[in-house]
Design a protein around this motif. Sequence first.
Motif, PDB file in Angstrom:
ATOM      1  N   PHE A 140      30.915  64.723  43.797  1.00 31.49           N
ATOM      2  CA  PHE A 140      31.041  65.492  45.033  1.00 31.49           C
ATOM      3  C   PHE A 140      31.218  66.980  44.723  1.00 31.49           C
ATOM      4  O   PHE A 140      30.562  67.835  45.328  1.00 31.49           O
ATOM      5  N   LEU A 141      32.102  67.305  43.778  1.00 35.31           N
ATOM      6  CA  LEU A 141      32.345  68.708  43.423  1.00 35.31           C
ATOM      7  C   LEU A 141      31.104  69.368  42.834  1.00 35.31           C
ATOM      8  O   LEU A 141      30.801  70.528  43.146  1.00 35.31           O
ATOM      9  N   VAL A 142      30.366  68.647  42.015  1.00 36.03           N
ATOM     10  CA  VAL A 142      29.121  69.192  41.458  1.00 36.03           C
ATOM     11  C   VAL A 142      28.120  69.445  42.588  1.00 36.03           C
ATOM     12  O   VAL A 142      27.440  70.478  42.620  1.00 36.03           O
ATOM     13  N   GLY A 143      28.044  68.521  43.539  1.00 37.24           N
ATOM     14  CA  GLY A 143      27.162  68.709  44.692  1.00 37.24           C
ATOM     15  C   GLY A 143      27.531  69.943  45.501  1.00 37.24           C
ATOM     16  O   GLY A 143      26.665  70.703  45.925  1.00 37.24           O
ATOM     17  N   VAL A 144      28.828  70.166  45.702  1.00 38.46           N
ATOM     18  CA  VAL A 144      29.294  71.352  46.436  1.00 38.46           C
ATOM     19  C   VAL A 144      28.902  72.627  45.689  1.00 38.46           C
ATOM     20  O   VAL A 144      28.447  73.601  46.299  1.00 38.46           O
ATOM     21  N   VAL A 145      29.057  72.629  44.369  1.00 35.47           N
ATOM     22  CA  VAL A 145      28.671  73.808  43.572  1.00 35.47           C
ATOM     23  C   VAL A 145      27.177  74.065  43.714  1.00 35.47           C
ATOM     24  O   VAL A 145      26.755  75.218  43.897  1.00 35.47           O
ATOM     25  N   PHE A 146      26.350  73.024  43.659  1.00 34.61           N
ATOM     26  CA  PHE A 146      24.906  73.201  43.828  1.00 34.61           C
ATOM     27  C   PHE A 146      24.596  73.825  45.198  1.00 34.61           C
ATOM     28  O   PHE A 146      23.766  74.722  45.293  1.00 34.61           O
ATOM     29  N   ILE A 147      25.259  73.349  46.228  1.00 38.15           N
ATOM     30  CA  ILE A 147      25.014  73.881  47.572  1.00 38.15           C
ATOM     31  C   ILE A 147      25.451  75.343  47.652  1.00 38.15           C
ATOM     32  O   ILE A 147      24.714  76.195  48.167  1.00 38.15           O
ATOM     33  N   ILE A 148      26.622  75.664  47.145  1.00 38.86           N
ATOM     34  CA  ILE A 148      27.135  77.038  47.210  1.00 38.86           C
ATOM     35  C   ILE A 148      26.230  77.996  46.446  1.00 38.86           C
ATOM     36  O   ILE A 148      25.863  79.065  46.950  1.00 38.86           O
ATOM     37  N   VAL A 149      25.845  77.622  45.232  1.00 41.34           N
ATOM     38  CA  VAL A 149      24.974  78.499  44.429  1.00 41.34           C
ATOM     39  C   VAL A 149      23.617  78.663  45.109  1.00 41.34           C
ATOM     40  O   VAL A 149      23.101  79.785  45.238  1.00 41.34           O
ATOM     41  N   GLY A 150      23.031  77.567  45.558  1.00 46.31           N
ATOM     42  CA  GLY A 150      21.720  77.650  46.207  1.00 46.31           C
ATOM     43  C   GLY A 150      21.741  78.489  47.459  1.00 46.31           C
ATOM     44  O   GLY A 150      20.887  79.363  47.654  1.00 46.31           O
ATOM     45  N   LEU A 151      22.721  78.250  48.307  1.00 43.05           N
ATOM     46  CA  LEU A 151      22.814  79.038  49.538  1.00 43.05           C
ATOM     47  C   LEU A 151      23.191  80.488  49.244  1.00 43.05           C
ATOM     48  O   LEU A 151      22.717  81.406  49.924  1.00 43.05           O
ATOM     49  N   GLY A 152      24.025  80.702  48.234  1.00 38.78           N
ATOM     50  CA  GLY A 152      24.386  82.069  47.851  1.00 38.78           C
ATOM     51  C   GLY A 152      23.175  82.876  47.442  1.00 38.78           C
ATOM     52  O   GLY A 152      23.032  84.045  47.821  1.00 38.78           O
ATOM     53  N   VAL A 153      22.280  82.286  46.686  1.00 37.33           N
ATOM     54  CA  VAL A 153      21.058  82.982  46.271  1.00 37.33           C
ATOM     55  C   VAL A 153      20.123  83.160  47.462  1.00 37.33           C
ATOM     56  O   VAL A 153      19.568  84.247  47.673  1.00 37.33           O
ATOM     57  N   LEU A 154      19.942  82.104  48.260  1.00 35.00           N
ATOM     58  CA  LEU A 154      19.037  82.202  49.393  1.00 35.00           C
ATOM     59  C   LEU A 154      19.489  83.242  50.424  1.00 35.00           C
ATOM     60  O   LEU A 154      18.663  83.943  51.014  1.00 35.00           O
ATOM     61  N   LEU A 155      20.792  83.377  50.628  1.00 36.81           N
ATOM     62  CA  LEU A 155      21.326  84.318  51.610  1.00 36.81           C
ATOM     63  C   LEU A 155      21.581  85.703  51.042  1.00 36.81           C
ATOM     64  O   LEU A 155      21.998  86.612  51.746  1.00 36.81           O
ATOM     65  N   GLY A 156      21.338  85.873  49.737  1.00 36.96           N
ATOM     66  CA  GLY A 156      21.461  87.184  49.117  1.00 36.96           C
ATOM     67  C   GLY A 156      22.844  87.528  48.624  1.00 36.96           C
ATOM     68  O   GLY A 156      23.094  88.654  48.205  1.00 36.96           O
TER      69      GLY A 156
END
Length: 162
Positions: A140-156
Amino acid sequence: MSSSKKDNLYEIIFFVVFVFFMFYKLIVCFPLLGSFMIFKVVDYFLFLKYIQKNGIPHVGEIVSYENDRGYKTPVIAFETTEQHIEQTPQLHVSSDLDKFRSFKKNIGKTVSILYDPKSPEKFILINKGESSYFGLILVFLVGVVFIIVGLGVLLGYINTAK
């Protein structure tokens, strides 16, 4: 966990979307993969809660071990009133030590299990409950990190340009 046709359809759709974004915009794969991981964690967590509440306690015997990238998963055999079952548990969490241990001494030993009364091939080892939750929390924690990093890059918010 539950291999219903509906779940398989969702997994196929996810795979097609994931492959599309691998070639179109790779960074989208991070939140997709994180979301999939969280979905599976919730699915397994609900199964664990269900089996602990409704599962039938029984005794099985370790007949062999399957190797999965070096980790060993026990193959358990047991009898219900309707059928003979011989397969791996629905959820099994291994540690790095499992790569190096010899499990031959465990073959033939009995283990306590809980199986689903509606679908006896879905079962868990009773004594592995705590490590299963630890493994689910880790994924679950690894999944959250993937989401945060991906959205962080996509949103700038995270700049990947050099």
